[in-house]
Motif scaffolding. Structure first.
Motif, short mmCIF file in Angstrom:
data_model
loop_
_atom_site.label_atom_id
_atom_site.label_comp_id
_atom_site.label_asym_id
_atom_site.label_seq_id
_atom_site.Cartn_x
_atom_site.Cartn_y
_atom_site.Cartn_z
N TYR A 1 -31.16 27.58 20.08
CA TYR A 1 -30.99 27.23 19.01
C TYR A 1 -29.81 27.50 18.14
N ALA A 2 -29.46 28.72 18.32
CA ALA A 2 -28.11 29.25 17.58
C ALA A 2 -27.08 28.80 18.66
N VAL A 3 -26.29 27.68 18.48
CA VAL A 3 -25.67 27.32 19.59
C VAL A 3 -24.22 27.79 19.80
N GLU A 4 -23.59 27.81 18.32
CA GLU A 4 -22.16 28.44 18.28
C GLU A 4 -22.16 29.94 18.50
N THR A 5 -23.19 30.68 17.76
CA THR A 5 -23.38 32.04 18.20
C THR A 5 -23.44 32.42 19.45
N SER A 6 -24.54 31.84 20.17
CA SER A 6 -24.90 31.99 21.54
C SER A 6 -23.57 31.81 22.61
N LYS A 7 -22.93 30.67 22.25
CA LYS A 7 -21.50 30.47 22.91
C LYS A 7 -20.42 31.84 22.62
N LEU A 8 -20.33 32.02 21.51
CA LEU A 8 -19.32 33.19 21.18
C LEU A 8 -19.78 34.34 21.88
N LEU A 9 -21.15 34.56 21.90
CA LEU A 9 -21.76 36.07 22.26
C LEU A 9 -21.47 35.95 23.59
N LYS A 10 -21.59 34.78 24.56
CA LYS A 10 -21.46 35.10 25.90
C LYS A 10 -19.71 35.28 26.15
N GLU A 11 -18.93 34.55 25.27
CA GLU A 11 -17.37 34.90 25.31
C GLU A 11 -17.11 36.29 24.97
N MET A 12 -17.66 36.88 24.09
CA MET A 12 -17.14 38.23 23.52
C MET A 12 -17.80 39.40 24.69
N ILE A 13 -18.98 39.24 25.29
CA ILE A 13 -19.31 40.01 26.20
C ILE A 13 -18.47 40.10 27.51
N ALA A 14 -18.27 38.74 27.99
CA ALA A 14 -17.45 38.44 29.05
C ALA A 14 -15.92 39.06 29.12
N ASN A 15 -15.47 38.92 27.63
CA ASN A 15 -14.37 39.71 27.63
C ASN A 15 -14.15 41.09 27.45
N THR A 16 -15.34 41.48 27.18
CA THR A 16 -15.45 42.95 26.80
C THR A 16 -16.06 43.89 27.91
N LYS B 1 -21.52 43.11 36.03
CA LYS B 1 -22.31 43.75 36.80
C LYS B 1 -23.04 44.90 35.64
N PHE B 2 -22.25 45.05 34.70
CA PHE B 2 -22.70 46.05 33.72
C PHE B 2 -23.65 45.36 32.70
N MET B 3 -22.87 44.23 31.98
CA MET B 3 -23.81 43.55 30.98
C MET B 3 -23.19 42.26 31.14
N THR B 4 -24.12 41.09 30.81
CA THR B 4 -23.80 39.86 31.07
C THR B 4 -24.69 38.80 30.13
N VAL B 5 -24.20 37.77 29.81
CA VAL B 5 -24.88 36.88 28.94
C VAL B 5 -25.42 35.67 29.65
N VAL B 6 -26.82 34.99 29.55
CA VAL B 6 -27.10 34.14 30.31
C VAL B 6 -27.48 33.04 29.14
N GLN B 7 -26.86 31.79 29.01
CA GLN B 7 -27.03 30.78 28.08
C GLN B 7 -28.07 29.90 28.79
N GLY B 8 -28.70 29.05 27.73
CA GLY B 8 -29.50 27.98 28.44
C GLY B 8 -30.96 28.13 27.50
N ALA B 9 -32.04 27.33 28.13
CA ALA B 9 -33.01 26.99 27.16
C ALA B 9 -34.28 27.83 28.02
#
Length: 456
Positions: free
Chosen positions: A142-157, A161-169
């Motif tokens: 439901y927090a579409v933009e924040t979820s998308k950005l969170l995935k980008e931030m974590i992937a770039n940092t 294999k240590f930390m990842t974000v899974v989007q979806g419902a």
């Protein structure tokens, strides 16, 4: 579709290399998390504005600033938290030494809600990293933009294999719940929390459930009314009431009701203006279904103040609702919105009896100057945590555990309590080889009589 088994397998292999166990590794990742928040600060402000119309002030005070405090606190105390703890032991264990080792559970899944989509996704991560785990974050759809950005931030940092974000419902969440994570941390409703716990039980996976409930605010006749009004309005209408520890309803002594309502009306105007729906910083309701649900509650009593709605903007004014009783629909479930039902009481003992007969809330707030009455509320009512003469502020103290009890949750976190939540206390006894006490072994003539004396 997410390949949950592959994600967990990759993180489990990485964890088993021992890479996450050292103090240096954990410290490095905590610092990277802090740097990440600073790097993406402007993007985070923008995402929170798009998702919930949060102003920079509210985004900082309730989300980003909170996280910086949590990270700094963990960095400062991490070495101490990781120390092996020497314990005492009984006379039967003379010659041995006993210790507690704090070891990470391993592979953690964090399921976050939409109302504070950055804070409630990453605050548990601080404890999980400090404890030496890998992490999978499932943000709210439901927090579409924040979820998308969170995935980008974590992937770039961080490495996946240590930390990842899974989007979806729901489908993606269910897929993640099918695999045996070592620990699940969930923040959300009690209804969904029960489903999470049921799925976790299939793998005997331990859980922390940060839920909610109907958190009361009680204003006694001897309270500082002006200050109580200010702090209640702030605590209730921050994030448009979409806060798990927001005051859900008000119980006010009949002698001071008119005075309190008058003071609260004044504070709403001061915080949000005469026309809150035109205030560019006023928070919107997250989606239409939730908006329609809240709108329905407006007919459950007499509107003393507010009540206007904007269906296009998904906004509801800060609303004070009078003539409400326990049987009203608005009192049957957590409101989670900018509507404050008001009920009166004559004796504090009656309030306590009512609260004891209901589900235990996540928070309770009492306003009153008399210490005897303060202690009576604290002693005789059960709730996750709360404040005397304030609202919400307890959760911003990293020295305090934050969590529910009963229907409002299981487990706690923040500060050291977050580290402990994601750590297993492993008991170790080191025995000496210089001598051996014969009492525990069968066959000796005096074994029973001496053992009975020592152990009774």
């Amino acid at each position: 579709m997410v390949n949950a088994a592959k994600i967990l397998s990759d993180q489990r292999k990485y964890f088993h290399t021992g890479a996450t166990l050292s103090y240096e590794f954990r410290m490095e990742k905590l610092k990277q998390l802090k740097i990440m928040l600073k790097k993406y600060e402007s993007e985070l402000f923008q995402a929170l504005k798009l998702d919930l119309n949060k102003s920079k002030h509210e985004a900082w005070t309730t989300e980003l600033g909170f996280l910086h405090v949590e990270i700094d606190f963990a960095i400062k105390h991490l070495k101490q938290w990781m120390n092996i703890q020497r314990t005492n032991q009984p006379t039967t264990h003379i010659g041995s030494k006993s210790y507690i080792h704090k070891e990470p559970y391993g592979n953690i899944m964090i399921i976050a809600p939409w109302n504070y989509p950055i804070q409630l996704a990453l605050a548990p991560v601080v404890g999980a990293i400090a404890a030496g785990n890998t992490v999978v974050i499932k943000p709210s759809e439901y927090a579409v933009e924040t979820s998308k950005l969170l995935k980008e931030m974590i992937a770039n940092t961080f490495e996946p294999k240590f930390m990842t974000v899974v989007q979806g419902a729901i489908e993606e969440t269910e897929e993640l719940l099918r695999v045996p994570f070592d620990y699940i941390f969930f923040t959300g409703s009690s209804t969904v929390g029960k489903l999470i716990m049921k799925k976790a039980s299939e793998h005997l996976t331990p859980v922390t459930l940060e839920l909610g409930g109907k958190s009361p605010v009680i204003v006694d006749r001897h309270a500082n009314i002006k200050l109580a009004a200010k702090r209640i309005v702030w605590g209730k209408f921050t994030n448009a009431g979409q806060t798990c520890v927001a005051p859900d309803y008000l119980l006010v002594h009949e002698k001071v009701k008119k005075q309190l309502v008058r003071a609260m009306k004044k504070q709403v105007k001061q915080f949000y203006g005469k026309h809150p729906l035109k205030n560019k910083s006023y928070i919107r309701i997250v989606h239409d279904r939730h908006f329609q649900r809240l709108k329905g509650f407006l007919s459950d009593g007499q509107i003393l103040y507010g009540g206007a709605v904007d269906a296009e903007k998904l906004m509801i004014e800060p609303t004070l609702l009078d003539q409400v009783d326990w049987n009203a629909p608005v009192m049957k479930e957590e409101i989670f919105g900018p509507i404050l039902p008001i009920m009166t009481f004559h004796q504090l003992d009656h309030v306590i009896a009512d609260l004891q007969s209901r589900e235990k809330p996540l928070a309770l707030y009492y306003f009153g100057r008399k210490k005897k009455q303060q202690q009576k509320i604290i002693k005789h009512t059960s709730f996750g945590g709360g404040c005397v003469n304030d609202t919400l502020y307890h959760l911003a103290n990293p020295h305090l555990p934050f969590g529910g009890v009963g229907n409002s949750g299981i487990g706690a976190y923040h500060g050291k309590y977050g580290f402990e939540t994601f750590s297993h206390s492993k008991s170790i006894l080191k025995q000496n080889n210089l001598f051996d006490i014969p009492l525990r072994y069968p066959g000796g003539k005096l074994t029973y009589s001496i053992a009975k004396r020592l152990l009774s």
